[in-house]
Write a protein that holds these residues in place. Structure first.
Motif, PDB file in Angstrom:
ATOM      1  N   LEU A   1      -6.108   3.634  -0.224  1.00 55.11           N
ATOM      2  CA  LEU A   1      -7.420   3.164   0.136  1.00 55.11           C
ATOM      3  C   LEU A   1      -8.141   1.549  -0.855  1.00 55.11           C
ATOM      4  O   LEU A   1      -8.508   0.856   0.423  1.00 55.11           O
ATOM      5  CB  LEU A   1      -8.620   4.127  -0.329  1.00 55.11           C
ATOM      6  N   VAL A   2      -8.248   1.851  -1.631  1.00 57.71           N
ATOM      7  CA  VAL A   2      -8.604   0.783  -2.381  1.00 57.71           C
ATOM      8  C   VAL A   2      -7.808  -0.953  -2.268  1.00 57.71           C
ATOM      9  O   VAL A   2      -7.693  -2.381  -1.726  1.00 57.71           O
ATOM     10  CB  VAL A   2      -7.975   0.026  -4.048  1.00 57.71           C
TER      11      VAL A   2
ATOM     12  N   ALA B   1      -5.966  -0.777   0.847  1.00 53.20           N
ATOM     13  CA  ALA B   1      -6.165  -0.565   2.930  1.00 53.20           C
ATOM     14  C   ALA B   1      -7.547  -1.610   2.696  1.00 53.20           C
ATOM     15  O   ALA B   1      -7.576  -2.993   3.545  1.00 53.20           O
ATOM     16  CB  ALA B   1      -5.972   0.237   3.137  1.00 53.20           C
ATOM     17  N   VAL B   2      -8.419  -1.481   2.016  1.00 52.66           N
ATOM     18  CA  VAL B   2      -9.780  -2.115   2.098  1.00 52.66           C
ATOM     19  C   VAL B   2      -9.656  -2.972   1.488  1.00 52.66           C
ATOM     20  O   VAL B   2      -9.723  -4.874   1.897  1.00 52.66           O
ATOM     21  CB  VAL B   2     -11.073  -1.329   0.993  1.00 52.66           C
ATOM     22  N   ALA B   3      -8.525  -3.745   0.696  1.00 52.76           N
ATOM     23  CA  ALA B   3      -8.326  -4.759  -0.173  1.00 52.76           C
ATOM     24  C   ALA B   3      -7.224  -5.343   0.278  1.00 52.76           C
ATOM     25  O   ALA B   3      -7.660  -7.314   1.198  1.00 52.76           O
ATOM     26  CB  ALA B   3      -7.493  -5.367  -1.643  1.00 52.76           C
TER      27      ALA B   3
ATOM     28  N   SER C   1      -9.057 -10.495   7.151  1.00 52.29           N
ATOM     29  CA  SER C   1     -10.398 -10.983   7.893  1.00 52.29           C
ATOM     30  C   SER C   1     -11.185 -12.004   7.554  1.00 52.29           C
ATOM     31  O   SER C   1     -11.128 -12.911   8.373  1.00 52.29           O
ATOM     32  CB  SER C   1     -11.103  -9.443   7.935  1.00 52.29           C
TER      33      SER C   1
ATOM     34  N   ALA D   1      -7.547  -5.616   4.350  1.00 51.97           N
ATOM     35  CA  ALA D   1      -8.094  -5.536   5.434  1.00 51.97           C
ATOM     36  C   ALA D   1      -8.933  -6.788   5.127  1.00 51.97           C
ATOM     37  O   ALA D   1      -9.303  -7.904   6.034  1.00 51.97           O
ATOM     38  CB  ALA D   1      -9.000  -4.324   5.425  1.00 51.97           C
ATOM     39  N   ALA D   2      -9.413  -7.103   3.481  1.00 50.95           N
ATOM     40  CA  ALA D   2     -11.221  -7.793   4.035  1.00 50.95           C
ATOM     41  C   ALA D   2      -9.759  -9.787   3.178  1.00 50.95           C
ATOM     42  O   ALA D   2     -10.689 -10.255   4.315  1.00 50.95           O
ATOM     43  CB  ALA D   2     -10.949  -7.503   2.191  1.00 50.95           C
TER      44      ALA D   2
ATOM     45  N   CYS E   1       1.156  -1.465   0.588  1.00 52.31           N
ATOM     46  CA  CYS E   1      -0.141   0.561  -0.274  1.00 52.31           C
ATOM     47  C   CYS E   1       0.555   1.199   0.438  1.00 52.31           C
ATOM     48  O   CYS E   1       0.934   2.202  -1.018  1.00 52.31           O
ATOM     49  CB  CYS E   1      -0.763  -0.225   1.442  1.00 52.31           C
TER      50      CYS E   1
ATOM     51  N   SER F   1      -5.592   4.958  -4.724  1.00 51.46           N
ATOM     52  CA  SER F   1      -4.643   3.207  -4.729  1.00 51.46           C
ATOM     53  C   SER F   1      -4.114   2.744  -2.810  1.00 51.46           C
ATOM     54  O   SER F   1      -4.635   1.838  -3.071  1.00 51.46           O
ATOM     55  CB  SER F   1      -3.237   3.491  -5.425  1.00 51.46           C
TER      56      SER F   1
END
Length: 75
Positions: free
Chosen positions: A34-35, A37-39, A45, A41-42, A20, A32
């Protein structure tokens, strides 16, 4: 999990953070980051959720079991 997959499993969060940061520094911008970090985290998890579901005690899923908290009993 670490014994089965090896100690490299512990490096995944660091690899995601480095990727990231690399995307941000190489001109990817905040979108990029944000995308990524979200990917990331998913991805991180999913493993605990799957682990919890996979290794749940069999008493919760056995048909006809009247143990407290059994959601399958009574079918």
């Amino acid at each position: 999990m670490v014994v089965g997959l090896g100690p490299v499993t512990l490096l995944r969060p660091l690899a995601i953070a480095a990727t990231c940061l690399g995307a941000l520094l190489n001109g990817g911008g905040w979108a990029s980051l944000l995308v990524g970090a979200v990917a990331g985290a998913a991805m991180l998890s999913v493993e605990p959720l799957v682990h919890h579901r996979w290794y749940r005690p069999a008493a919760h899923t056995a048909p006809g079991n009247t143990a407290p908290g059994n959601t399958v009993a009574g079918r």
